[in-house]
Design a protein around this motif. Structure first.
Motif, mmCIF file in Angstrom:
data_model
loop_
_atom_site.group_PDB
_atom_site.id
_atom_site.type_symbol
_atom_site.label_atom_id
_atom_site.label_comp_id
_atom_site.label_asym_id
_atom_site.label_seq_id
_atom_site.Cartn_x
_atom_site.Cartn_y
_atom_site.Cartn_z
ATOM 1 N N MET A 1 -2.326 10.328 8.613
ATOM 2 C CA MET A 1 -1.231 10.960 8.119
ATOM 3 C C MET A 1 -0.274 9.870 9.857
ATOM 4 S SD MET A 1 -1.487 14.872 7.914
ATOM 5 C CE MET A 1 -2.450 15.129 6.255
ATOM 6 N N THR A 2 0.977 9.308 9.689
ATOM 7 C CA THR A 2 1.248 8.030 10.292
ATOM 8 C C THR A 2 2.163 7.551 9.421
ATOM 9 O OG1 THR A 2 1.542 7.259 12.129
ATOM 10 C CG2 THR A 2 0.454 6.457 10.150
ATOM 11 N N GLU A 3 3.639 7.611 10.174
ATOM 12 C CA GLU A 3 4.602 6.358 9.875
ATOM 13 C C GLU A 3 4.501 5.179 10.106
ATOM 14 O OE1 GLU A 3 8.828 8.816 10.283
ATOM 15 O OE2 GLU A 3 8.366 7.794 12.362
ATOM 16 N N TYR A 4 3.759 4.948 10.857
ATOM 17 C CA TYR A 4 3.575 3.423 10.840
ATOM 18 C C TYR A 4 1.911 3.665 11.472
ATOM 19 C CZ TYR A 4 8.221 2.138 10.676
ATOM 20 O OH TYR A 4 9.353 1.088 10.473
ATOM 21 N N ALA A 5 0.848 2.744 10.729
ATOM 22 C CA ALA A 5 -0.432 2.569 11.379
ATOM 23 C C ALA A 5 -0.961 1.067 11.694
ATOM 24 C CB ALA A 5 -0.796 2.626 10.115
ATOM 25 N N ILE A 6 -1.734 0.349 11.780
ATOM 26 C CA ILE A 6 -2.059 -0.920 12.228
ATOM 27 C C ILE A 6 -3.880 -0.743 12.328
ATOM 28 C CG2 ILE A 6 -3.051 -2.699 14.105
ATOM 29 C CD1 ILE A 6 -0.070 -2.700 14.957
ATOM 30 N N GLN A 7 -3.739 -2.057 10.659
ATOM 31 C CA GLN A 7 -4.690 -2.171 10.595
ATOM 32 C C GLN A 7 -5.579 -3.516 10.205
ATOM 33 O OE1 GLN A 7 -6.536 0.470 8.113
ATOM 34 N NE2 GLN A 7 -5.548 1.702 9.541
ATOM 35 N N ASP A 8 -6.649 -3.590 9.686
ATOM 36 C CA ASP A 8 -7.551 -5.018 10.266
ATOM 37 C C ASP A 8 -6.865 -4.845 8.437
ATOM 38 O OD1 ASP A 8 -8.525 -4.734 12.615
ATOM 39 O OD2 ASP A 8 -10.406 -3.758 12.392
ATOM 40 N N ALA A 9 -7.051 -6.391 8.545
ATOM 41 C CA ALA A 9 -6.297 -7.093 7.172
ATOM 42 C C ALA A 9 -7.589 -7.095 6.099
ATOM 43 C CB ALA A 9 -5.678 -8.425 7.676
ATOM 44 N N THR A 10 -8.884 -7.034 6.540
ATOM 45 C CA THR A 10 -9.732 -6.491 5.988
ATOM 46 C C THR A 10 -10.141 -5.204 5.676
ATOM 47 O OG1 THR A 10 -11.124 -6.030 7.659
ATOM 48 C CG2 THR A 10 -11.033 -8.601 7.181
ATOM 49 N N ALA A 11 -9.366 -4.154 5.894
ATOM 50 C CA ALA A 11 -9.136 -2.934 5.475
ATOM 51 C C ALA A 11 -8.861 -2.783 4.686
ATOM 52 C CB ALA A 11 -9.526 -2.253 6.271
ATOM 53 N N VAL A 12 -7.471 -3.169 4.168
ATOM 54 C CA VAL A 12 -6.664 -2.904 2.858
ATOM 55 C C VAL A 12 -6.916 -3.565 1.849
ATOM 56 C CG1 VAL A 12 -4.773 -2.099 5.694
ATOM 57 C CG2 VAL A 12 -4.504 -4.460 4.328
ATOM 58 N N GLN A 13 -5.542 -2.996 1.022
ATOM 59 C CA GLN A 13 -6.364 -4.191 -0.636
ATOM 60 C C GLN A 13 -4.432 -3.850 -0.286
ATOM 61 O OE1 GLN A 13 -7.083 -1.787 -4.322
ATOM 62 N NE2 GLN A 13 -6.539 -3.867 -4.937
ATOM 63 N N LYS A 14 -4.312 -5.629 -1.114
ATOM 64 C CA LYS A 14 -3.282 -5.648 -1.649
ATOM 65 C C LYS A 14 -3.009 -5.626 -3.370
ATOM 66 C CE LYS A 14 0.003 -9.808 -2.098
ATOM 67 N NZ LYS A 14 0.126 -11.652 -1.751
ATOM 68 N N LEU A 15 -1.722 -5.295 -2.676
ATOM 69 C CA LEU A 15 -1.447 -4.920 -4.270
ATOM 70 C C LEU A 15 -0.787 -5.628 -4.945
ATOM 71 C CD1 LEU A 15 -1.102 -0.546 -3.594
ATOM 72 C CD2 LEU A 15 -3.479 -1.910 -3.961
ATOM 73 N N GLU A 16 -1.336 -5.801 -6.423
ATOM 74 C CA GLU A 16 -0.539 -6.243 -7.620
ATOM 75 C C GLU A 16 0.149 -5.236 -8.364
ATOM 76 O OE1 GLU A 16 0.914 -9.074 -6.866
ATOM 77 O OE2 GLU A 16 0.133 -10.152 -5.440
ATOM 78 N N LEU A 17 1.364 -5.228 -8.652
ATOM 79 C CA LEU A 17 1.773 -4.121 -9.857
ATOM 80 C C LEU A 17 1.133 -4.354 -11.576
ATOM 81 C CD1 LEU A 17 4.343 -1.909 -8.271
ATOM 82 C CD2 LEU A 17 1.645 -1.801 -8.027
ATOM 83 N N PRO A 18 0.589 -3.959 -12.237
ATOM 84 C CA PRO A 18 0.133 -4.915 -13.408
ATOM 85 C C PRO A 18 1.093 -4.172 -14.532
ATOM 86 C CG PRO A 18 -2.069 -3.810 -12.703
ATOM 87 C CD PRO A 18 -0.630 -3.195 -12.013
ATOM 88 N N PRO A 19 1.976 -4.182 -15.483
ATOM 89 C CA PRO A 19 3.034 -3.969 -16.380
ATOM 90 C C PRO A 19 2.464 -2.026 -16.681
ATOM 91 C CG PRO A 19 2.083 -6.239 -17.109
ATOM 92 C CD PRO A 19 1.147 -5.311 -15.790
ATOM 93 N N ASN A 20 3.239 -1.889 -16.265
ATOM 94 C CA ASN A 20 3.508 0.174 -17.089
ATOM 95 C C ASN A 20 3.091 0.840 -15.948
ATOM 96 O OD1 ASN A 20 4.977 -0.569 -19.977
ATOM 97 N ND2 ASN A 20 2.667 -1.642 -20.313
ATOM 98 N N THR A 21 3.410 0.082 -14.779
ATOM 99 C CA THR A 21 2.306 0.865 -13.612
ATOM 100 C C THR A 21 3.573 0.645 -12.265
ATOM 101 O OG1 THR A 21 1.347 -0.900 -11.971
ATOM 102 C CG2 THR A 21 0.051 -0.020 -14.014
ATOM 103 N N GLN A 22 2.902 1.507 -10.695
ATOM 104 C CA GLN A 22 3.862 1.834 -9.646
ATOM 105 C C GLN A 22 2.551 2.073 -9.128
ATOM 106 O OE1 GLN A 22 5.489 5.532 -9.798
ATOM 107 N NE2 GLN A 22 4.244 6.968 -11.229
ATOM 108 N N ALA A 23 3.547 1.777 -7.928
ATOM 109 C CA ALA A 23 3.023 1.415 -6.224
ATOM 110 C C ALA A 23 1.963 3.100 -7.024
ATOM 111 C CB ALA A 23 3.811 1.527 -5.514
#
Length: 339
Positions: A104-126
């Protein structure tokens, strides 16, 4: 341009195991902005946070599947955000949309390996990545499809059916050809389950005739997907077919009580040669893409619906936990932190 300060929500006091989480258990801190990603890290501006029943377990000092949030620590939460800066040796760049456990924070530092890059398929939202394409949908998928192995023609009963996970379980059950009966806590939610999701029957556990309604609607069941525990679980144990499967995903009715509901029909597991199994999505880390592929196909063609209950502003996050445990949300409960 970076801000001079940012806001975060930290744990101020640990709620007693028998108490509801209150907004007073948390404290808002406005701190100088000194966040800079190091090698292999990214700086993320948080956009949305997921409010989940598991947060109650994250605050308890009882032994669990993860270390409890410490007093003074940022309250943990799964979220979606945008990369605003990257350290060396990461393929993520500013503007990339990512998901992870940001807190619960406005900004966060994360290891890049700990996050998932999102690619939005058709008919979806974030938002769908903290809904049907995220931990919510994946929990429903592995519990029902992999563990319960639901089959066409079987009877599936779902507690917490109008909740985030329960509603996805209901839809997956219908997609697999099962008879689906959902349990929820209001007439409005039951109408939504029947009219919008198309389940076969929805039962209001607050009705004075609930036990009779359950017996008439269910008869016997093959799979019980439990998000609630307590009385509903005991009714399910008394209503099993031979070789029934009881899937324990959660027990929200038992999270804020010192005295656990006494299960009287536990021995039926033996006489019905049934199974009862608890699970966590952590068990399926290596198979998440399998589940996400299956769910993406259904979401993109409109076969799975998720409604969202969005509250605005990081300041509302502590109170949103109370909304969840009081059952006041209508859909997946989310805090919008920023645009």
């Amino acid at each position: 341009m970076s801000p001079s300060h940012y806001t975060r929500i930290v744990l101020a006091s640990r709620p007693a195991d028998s108490a509801f989480i209150e907004a007073d258990n948390f404290r808002k801190e406005v701190v100088p902005f000194d966040l800079k990603p190091q090698k292999g890290q990214v700086l993320i501006r948080v956009q949305y946070l997921s409010i989940d029943p598991a947060m109650r377990l994250w605050l308890s000092e009882k032994k669990s599947y993860r270390t409890p949030v410490p007093i003074g620590g940022v309250m943990q939460a799964i979220g979606i955000g945008a990369v605003v800066a990257s350290g060396e040796d990461t393929s993520l760049v500013p503007g990339d949309l990512v998901s992870g456990i940001f807190g619960m924070t406005e900004y966060a530092i994360q290891d890049a390996t700990a996050v998932q890059k999102l690619e939005l398929p058709p008919n979806t939202q974030a938002l769908d990545y903290i809904g049907p394409l995220g931990h919510i949908g994946l929990t429903a998928y592995f519990g029902l499809i992999d563990i319960a192995q639901i089959k066409a023609g079987e009877t599936l009963v779902v507690s917490g059916a109008a909740g985030a996970t329960g509603s996805i379980v209901c839809q997956l059950g219908k997609e697999r050809g099962a008879k689906v009966i959902g349990i929820s806590g209001s007439t409005k939610k039951c109408e939504w389950l029947e009219q919008e999701l198309g389940i076969d029957k929805a039962l209001n556990y607050k009705s004075p005739t609930f036990k009779d309604d359950f017996s008439k609607a269910v008869g016997t069941l093959d799979v019980f997907y439990d998000n609630v525990g307590g009385e509903a679980l005991d009714l399910a144990l008394a209503s099993m077919n031979l070789h029934a499967r009881i899937i324990i995903c959660g027990g929200i009715s038992q999270y804020n009580t010192a005295e656990q509901y006494p299960l009287r029909n536990y021995f039926q597991l033996l006489s019905k040669r049934a199974t009862m199994r608890g699970f966590s999505l952590y068990d399926y880390t290596a198979r998440l893409e399998e589940g996400r592929k299956y769910l993406t196909e259904l979401v993109t063609k409109g076969a799975i619906k998720q409604r969202y209950h969005v509250v605005n502003g990081l300041d509302t996050a502590p109170g949103a936990i109370g909304i969840l445990f009081r059952g006041e949300n209508e859909g997946k409960l989310v805090v919008k932190v920023s645009d």
